[in-house]
Design an enzyme around this catalytic site. Sequence first.
Site, PDB file in Angstrom:
ATOM      1  N   GLY A 126       0.825  -1.203   0.000  1.00  0.00           N
ATOM      2  CA  GLY A 126       0.000   0.000   0.000  1.00  0.00           C
ATOM      3  C   GLY A 126       0.859   1.252   0.000  1.00  0.00           C
TER       4      GLY A 126
ATOM      5  N   GLY B  14      -0.225  -5.407   0.389  1.00  0.00           N
ATOM      6  CA  GLY B  14      -1.467  -5.157  -0.344  1.00  0.00           C
ATOM      7  C   GLY B  14      -1.642  -6.041  -1.555  1.00  0.00           C
TER       8      GLY B  14
ATOM      9  CD  GLU C 280       2.900  -6.792   5.842  1.00  0.00           C
ATOM     10  OE1 GLU C 280       2.372  -6.571   4.743  1.00  0.00           O
ATOM     11  OE2 GLU C 280       3.324  -7.924   6.171  1.00  0.00           O
TER      12      GLU C 280
ATOM     13  CG  ASP D 231      -2.574  -4.942   6.444  1.00  0.00           C
ATOM     14  OD1 ASP D 231      -1.589  -5.350   5.788  1.00  0.00           O
ATOM     15  OD2 ASP D 231      -3.118  -3.841   6.231  1.00  0.00           O
TER      16      ASP D 231
END
Length: 347
Positions: free
Chosen positions: A65, A113, A136, A144
């Site tokens: 992202g 993402g 991450e 996520d």
Amino acid sequence: MTEDLIIRKTGRVGHISLNRPKVIHSLNLAMCEAMRDTLIEWRDDDNVEAVLIDHSEGRGFCAGGDIAMLQASGKKDGKEGREFFYKEYQLNHLLFEYPKPVVAFMDGITMGGGVGISQPAKYRVATENTRFAMPETGIGLFPDVGGGWFLSRLEGRLGQFLALTGARLDGAECKEVGLATHYVPSENLEEAKERISENPDRIDGILGQLSGSVPAARIAENLDKIDKFFASDIYEDILAALDADDSDWAAKERDTLGTKSPQTCKVALRQLKEGTGMTTFADEMRNEYRIASRVLVRHDFIEGVRALIVDKDNDPKWNPATPEETTDELIDSIFAPLPVEEEWKPL
């Protein structure tokens, strides 16, 4: 619409190409919104029988992202970042529940993402260029976009290993462990897309015919070690198990974990543990939005992005600095329910 996507209908399929080559096709808010609106439109369009998702030029399918925007937002009030996560997770959920077959071509770097828009797809095509990771913990965020669902459902403790270490898998490894449904040489992808556009009812057969022989998956020889050393949901136990072993493999993984955010590692382990018990993907995304809304404005994310992406000194100063200082109370606060009006909801 946005110039960061190329959206078209080809034959009997809808075709979405990510088009931000300078940032490895990372997602921004406008892309998430445009993909959402397009998918909703095609869902009710009888002329669209399947959806293809790929990228335009360059070496990456999607490297995550809009990290720079998220960090800038986290430094302020987090409002813009929360909106991005909210809508990105709605897109992930829309893809997960989509009634028509989706084919994601993971031909290159597929991280963060990019995992979120490929793993919900019925068909996930890896190639010799695929580099899959959830990195991450290195920037103080957390795995996520459904990581708590997809990673926790991998065999053994592989999901926990990937979440903690950020290890990269190649295309053959993705096929071996089920993150990809097919392994197709990149030189066959255009033919695959053309044939699927003409015969979207024959996706299985087309991808099967164009699949190459899959190289040996290196990860296979390490799965037993991963299951042994990453067996616990308690982070300190994993570190202690690696410390107690004198093999090069254990030392390498222990060194890797020493560079990661202790907060994020503890969040990831709890997230995957809870993820195994989620009965719907919407429940998973609600949980992840709670986490995202909080870690976005915490020290480790802002510092992690500074160290690895902005200043590139690769020397983040985590706070809390050690697993022992990362208390259960802190982790509980990150997972706590939000006020009812702020909770995430699917479209």
